[in-house]
Motif scaffolding. Structure first.
Motif: not given
Length: 172
Positions: A7-20
Motif C-alpha cells: 500500500t502507498m504511504e503517500e499520494s502519488a501526485r503531491w505526496a500527501l500522507p495516507m491514513l491506514f
C-alpha cells in the motif's frame, strides 16, 4: 513510497500522507495533508525571487524558492516554501501547479521542469516573455474626409477597425 504490504504511504501526485486502518495518531497525518492542500489549493506566493527566508513569515504564507537559496532554504530552489507553526515545509512542484505571485502581480505555473510566467497578465499578453498585446487604448475614429476619396482604402481601414473592436483589442 510503498509500505511492506504494497500500500502507498503517500499520494502519488503531491505526496500527501495516507491514513491506514489501525494507524496510531491519524490526526497528525490528516493535519499534515490539510496543511499541504491549504498551501496548494488556489496557491499564492509572496515572491519567487528570494534566495533566503523572510525574517518574520506569517503562518500559511508561501514563497517559491529562487535558485541559489541559502540558510533554511538551501537546496530547495524551485520548491514552494510554506511557513507553518512547526517551521518550514517544502513542496516539490509538479507540472500544472499554478501560484499567483504577489510581488509580480501575475501568476507562475510549473511546466514539469521549471516555473514560467503565465502569458495573459493584467498589463497584456506575452509570448516568450515579450508583450505582444498591451493595454487597450482609446477609440480610433473611422476614416472620414480627405482631399481624395479612396473607397477601397476607407473600406479596408473600416473593416480592420471593426475586427479590432470586435476582438476587444481597441475601444468601441
Amino acid at each position: 513510497m510503498m509500505m511492506g504490504d504494497g500500500t502507498m504511504e503517500e499520494s502519488a501526485r503531491w505526496a500527501l500522507p495516507m491514513l491506514f486502518a489501525g494507524q496510531a495518531q491519524k490526526e497528525m497525518q490528516h493535519n499534515e495533508a490539510l496543511t499541504l492542500i491549504d498551501a496548494l489549493l488556489h496557491g499564492r506566493a509572496e515572491s519567487a525571487d528570494m534566495t533566503a527566508p523572510p525574517g518574520a513569515p506569517g503562518i500559511g504564507r508561501c514563497w517559491i524558492v529562487a535558485a541559489g537559496a541559502t540558510g533554511e532554504w538551501a537546496g530547495q530552489g524551485g520548491a514552494v516554501a510554506l511557513w507553518t507553526d512547526g517551521g518550514w515545509r517544502f513542496i516539490a512542484p509538479r507540472a500544472g501547479l499554478r501560484m499567483d505571485v504577489a510581488d509580480r502581480d501575475h501568476a507562475l505555473f510549473h511546466d514539469g521542469g521549471e516555473w514560467r510566467a503565465v502569458p495573459v497578465r493584467g498589463d497584456g499578453v506575452y509570448i516568450d516573455e515579450k508583450r505582444v498585446v498591451g493595454p487597450r487604448m482609446g477609440t480610433i475614429a473611422d476614416p472620414t474626409g480627405g482631399v481624395i476619396i479612396d473607397g477601397e482604402v476607407r473600406s479596408a481601414v473600416s473593416a480592420i477597425l471593426v475586427a479590432l473592436r470586435g476582438h476587444g483589442l481597441i475601444a468601441r
